[in-house]
Design an enzyme around this catalytic site. Structure first.
Site, PDB file in Angstrom:
ATOM      1  N   SER A 117     -41.009 -74.578  73.654  1.00  0.00           N
ATOM      2  CA  SER A 117     -41.379 -73.277  74.223  1.00  0.00           C
ATOM      3  C   SER A 117     -42.647 -72.751  73.581  1.00  0.00           C
ATOM      4  O   SER A 117     -43.174 -71.738  74.016  1.00  0.00           O
ATOM      5  CB  SER A 117     -40.241 -72.286  74.041  1.00  0.00           C
ATOM      6  OG  SER A 117     -39.845 -72.258  72.692  1.00  0.00           O
ATOM      7  N   HIS A 138     -41.310 -77.154  80.524  1.00  0.00           N
ATOM      8  CA  HIS A 138     -40.618 -76.002  79.931  1.00  0.00           C
ATOM      9  C   HIS A 138     -39.603 -75.418  80.910  1.00  0.00           C
ATOM     10  O   HIS A 138     -39.973 -74.835  81.933  1.00  0.00           O
ATOM     11  CB  HIS A 138     -41.666 -74.949  79.522  1.00  0.00           C
ATOM     12  CG  HIS A 138     -41.108 -73.801  78.763  1.00  0.00           C
ATOM     13  ND1 HIS A 138     -41.717 -72.568  78.707  1.00  0.00           N
ATOM     14  CD2 HIS A 138     -39.979 -73.677  78.010  1.00  0.00           C
ATOM     15  CE1 HIS A 138     -40.998 -71.761  77.962  1.00  0.00           C
ATOM     16  NE2 HIS A 138     -39.932 -72.395  77.537  1.00  0.00           N
ATOM     17  N   ASN A 188     -43.856 -67.183  78.190  1.00  0.00           N
ATOM     18  CA  ASN A 188     -43.655 -66.576  76.871  1.00  0.00           C
ATOM     19  C   ASN A 188     -44.851 -65.746  76.423  1.00  0.00           C
ATOM     20  O   ASN A 188     -44.701 -64.816  75.628  1.00  0.00           O
ATOM     21  CB  ASN A 188     -43.303 -67.646  75.843  1.00  0.00           C
ATOM     22  CG  ASN A 188     -41.852 -68.069  75.982  1.00  0.00           C
ATOM     23  OD1 ASN A 188     -41.013 -67.287  76.418  1.00  0.00           O
ATOM     24  ND2 ASN A 188     -41.543 -69.315  75.629  1.00  0.00           N
TER      25      ASN A 188
HETATM   26  N1  3HC Z   1     -24.945 -71.417  83.192  1.00  0.00           N
HETATM   27  C1  3HC Z   1     -24.775 -71.551  84.514  1.00  0.00           C
HETATM   28  N2  3HC Z   1     -24.647 -70.504  85.354  1.00  0.00           N
HETATM   29  C2  3HC Z   1     -24.640 -69.282  84.821  1.00  0.00           C
HETATM   30  C3  3HC Z   1     -24.809 -69.050  83.450  1.00  0.00           C
HETATM   31  C4  3HC Z   1     -24.955 -70.187  82.613  1.00  0.00           C
HETATM   32  N3  3HC Z   1     -25.136 -70.074  81.296  1.00  0.00           N
HETATM   33  N4  3HC Z   1     -24.778 -67.714  83.225  1.00  0.00           N
HETATM   34  C5  3HC Z   1     -24.606 -67.134  84.422  1.00  0.00           C
HETATM   35  N5  3HC Z   1     -24.543 -68.074  85.382  1.00  0.00           N
HETATM   36  C6  3HC Z   1     -24.387 -67.857  86.816  1.00  0.00           C
HETATM   37  C7  3HC Z   1     -23.054 -67.245  87.125  1.00  0.00           C
HETATM   38  O1  3HC Z   1     -22.067 -68.231  87.272  1.00  0.00           O
HETATM   39  C8  3HC Z   1     -23.341 -66.501  88.411  1.00  0.00           C
HETATM   40  O2  3HC Z   1     -23.335 -67.416  89.501  1.00  0.00           O
HETATM   41  P1  3HC Z   1     -22.860 -66.950  90.978  1.00  0.00           P
HETATM   42  O3  3HC Z   1     -23.766 -65.831  91.400  1.00  0.00           O
HETATM   43  O4  3HC Z   1     -23.038 -68.203  91.771  1.00  0.00           O
HETATM   44  O5  3HC Z   1     -21.451 -66.526  90.817  1.00  0.00           O
HETATM   45  C9  3HC Z   1     -24.783 -66.032  88.252  1.00  0.00           C
HETATM   46  O6  3HC Z   1     -25.361 -66.899  87.246  1.00  0.00           O
HETATM   47  C10 3HC Z   1     -24.843 -64.602  87.781  1.00  0.00           C
HETATM   48  O7  3HC Z   1     -24.092 -64.530  86.575  1.00  0.00           O
HETATM   49  P2  3HC Z   1     -23.177 -63.303  86.149  1.00  0.00           P
HETATM   50  O8  3HC Z   1     -22.694 -62.575  87.378  1.00  0.00           O
HETATM   51  O9  3HC Z   1     -22.170 -63.753  85.166  1.00  0.00           O
HETATM   52  O10 3HC Z   1     -24.112 -62.376  85.296  1.00  0.00           O
HETATM   53  P3  3HC Z   1     -25.536 -61.812  85.618  1.00  0.00           P
HETATM   54  O11 3HC Z   1     -25.645 -61.407  87.046  1.00  0.00           O
HETATM   55  O12 3HC Z   1     -25.771 -60.815  84.545  1.00  0.00           O
HETATM   56  O13 3HC Z   1     -26.493 -63.059  85.406  1.00  0.00           O
HETATM   57  C11 3HC Z   1     -28.015 -64.196  84.040  1.00  0.00           C
HETATM   58  C12 3HC Z   1     -26.601 -63.703  84.163  1.00  0.00           C
HETATM   59  C13 3HC Z   1     -28.278 -65.261  85.105  1.00  0.00           C
HETATM   60  C14 3HC Z   1     -28.153 -64.815  82.668  1.00  0.00           C
HETATM   61  C15 3HC Z   1     -28.987 -62.996  84.285  1.00  0.00           C
HETATM   62  O14 3HC Z   1     -28.610 -61.925  83.462  1.00  0.00           O
HETATM   63  C16 3HC Z   1     -30.413 -63.338  84.022  1.00  0.00           C
HETATM   64  O15 3HC Z   1     -31.092 -63.936  84.848  1.00  0.00           O
HETATM   65  N6  3HC Z   1     -30.914 -62.908  82.859  1.00  0.00           N
HETATM   66  C17 3HC Z   1     -32.308 -63.192  82.441  1.00  0.00           C
HETATM   67  C18 3HC Z   1     -32.404 -64.602  81.967  1.00  0.00           C
HETATM   68  C19 3HC Z   1     -33.791 -64.937  81.560  1.00  0.00           C
HETATM   69  O16 3HC Z   1     -34.723 -64.150  81.592  1.00  0.00           O
HETATM   70  N7  3HC Z   1     -33.957 -66.182  81.129  1.00  0.00           N
HETATM   71  C20 3HC Z   1     -35.235 -66.666  80.645  1.00  0.00           C
HETATM   72  C21 3HC Z   1     -35.277 -66.519  79.165  1.00  0.00           C
HETATM   73  S1  3HC Z   1     -36.831 -67.031  78.509  1.00  0.00           S
HETATM   74  C22 3HC Z   1     -36.665 -68.680  78.310  1.00  0.00           C
HETATM   75  O17 3HC Z   1     -35.656 -69.289  78.576  1.00  0.00           O
HETATM   76  C23 3HC Z   1     -37.865 -69.371  77.741  1.00  0.00           C
HETATM   77  C24 3HC Z   1     -37.656 -69.764  76.322  1.00  0.00           C
HETATM   78  O18 3HC Z   1     -38.771 -70.530  75.931  1.00  0.00           O
HETATM   79  C25 3HC Z   1     -37.497 -68.590  75.389  1.00  0.00           C
END
Ligand code: 3HC
Length: 289
Positions: A117, A138, A188
């Site tokens: 990352s 990434h 990022n």
């Molecule tokens: N694995 C697989 N599926 C998942 C999951 C996981 N860890 N977490 C949630 N899901 C799925 C759920 O099963 C659900 O699926 P459905 O709609 O088909 O039923 C869907 O995602 C929505 O989940 P929830 O209803 O439980 O909860 P949320 O609506 O709050 O969604 C989230 C959870 C998808 C994590 C959402 O909050 C989100 O998108 N958050 C932001 C994530 C983000 O910004 N990620 C990028 C981070 S930066 C990065 O990765 C780069 C690195 O270099 C730092």
């Protein structure tokens, strides 16, 4: 069917293995010991079982995806992989050692890609068997949910390498963006200053933790507030990437927020440590300030 090697069976590596298997690739999933790779596969089995329960995939597809993932305890089995993706711990020395190991078995046309990352791709390429067949790929967390893959080319990356990895990324059903090898790449570079600024705002008493999160969640229509997201990514990871931005650009606007540094020094790394800005030891996260 092409074989993809994934090195590192943690959250990112397992996610990459899962989506690759679901897209029809054969996957060799390696970690430092077989039991870790098997634990990664067990996590994938749970994730796929949830998708079956929710009727998002058929049982047959689950079984086929699981059958195509082979957990292994070393990279020695990756000789017939067309593409090997390193998704190990974000430490340069570890990645360099992995590249040396996998370099001993990698095929003459095979591509090695890193899910780093923040570590510069051109610098990492120096440890790769062939810098022309090395690049950054990434993924975002959670991998099965997030629709994006950033492709980063180093100075020596060949056009054919980028094209092949782009084909793979698209086969996973992801959108791709191409970024140059600059600190933080695209996402990022933009995200970390926002999370860091939320830490400054909290440290300076602009608002409570919940109000900072709620303001950004509802005011910007983000799925998570910035402090919740920082906990989700890992505060140590956020600090590490912010330092890469700060040191890589020399620009003081990227200086890490003192509160972020303090939480990391306390070992409060976020969700994975059960404590960060929120306390995750109970059923519902509770703000710690
Ligand atoms: N694995 C697989 N599926 C998942 C999951 C996981 N860890 N977490 C949630 N899901 C799925 C759920 O099963 C659900 O699926 P459905 O709609 O088909 O039923 C869907 O995602 C929505 O989940 P929830 O209803 O439980 O909860 P949320 O609506 O709050 O969604 C989230 C959870 C998808 C994590 C959402 O909050 C989100 O998108 N958050 C932001 C994530 C983000 O910004 N990620 C990028 C981070 S930066 C990065 O990765 C780069 C690195 O270099 C730092």
């Amino acid at each position: 069917m092409q074989t993809i090697g994934v090195i590192g069976a943690g959250q990112m590596g397992a996610g990459i293995a899962q989506v690759s298997a679901q897209a029809g690739f054969r996957v060799i999933l390696a970690d430092v010991a077989l039991d870790r790779a098997e634990a990664g596969k067990a996590g994938i089995a749970k994730a796929l079982a949830r998708l079956v329960e929710k009727e998002k995939i058929a049982e047959d597809d689950r079984d086929a995806a699981l059958a195509s993932i082979e957990p292994v305890g070393s990279v020695a089995a990756m000789g017939d992989c067309a593409l090997v993706i390193e998704a190990a711990t974000e430490r340069e020395a570890i990645k360099r050692a992995i590249f040396a190991d996998v370099g001993k078995v990698l095929g003459a046309d095979a591509i090695l890609a890193s899910n780093t990352s923040s570590i510069p791709i051109t610098r990492l390429a120096q440890a790769a068997p062939d810098p022309a067949r090395f690049m950054g790929v990434h993924f975002f967390n959670p991998v099965p949910v997030m629709g994006l893959i950033e492709l980063i080319r180093g100075l020596a990356t060949a056009d054919a390498t980028v094209a092949a990895v782009e084909d793979y990324a698209k086969a996973l059903g992801k959108q791709v963006v191409r970024a140059n090898d600059a600190p933080g790449f695209i996402v990022n570079r933009v995200l970390m200053p926002m999370l860091n600024e939320a830490c400054f705002a909290l440290g300076e008493g602009v608002a409570t933790m919940q109000d900072i999160d709620l303001a950004c969640q509802l005011g910007l229509n983000h799925p998570m507030g910035p402090l919740t997201l920082a906990d989700f990514i890992g505060l140590d990871t956020c600090l590490e990437i912010t330092r890469v931005l700060f040191e890589g650009t020399g620009d003081p606007k990227f200086r890490p927020a003192p509160l972020l540094v303090k939480y990391v020094e306390a070992g409060w790394f976020g969700r994975k440590a059960k404590r960060g800005f929120y306390d995750y030891s109970g059923a519902v996260p509770v703000p710690t300030r």
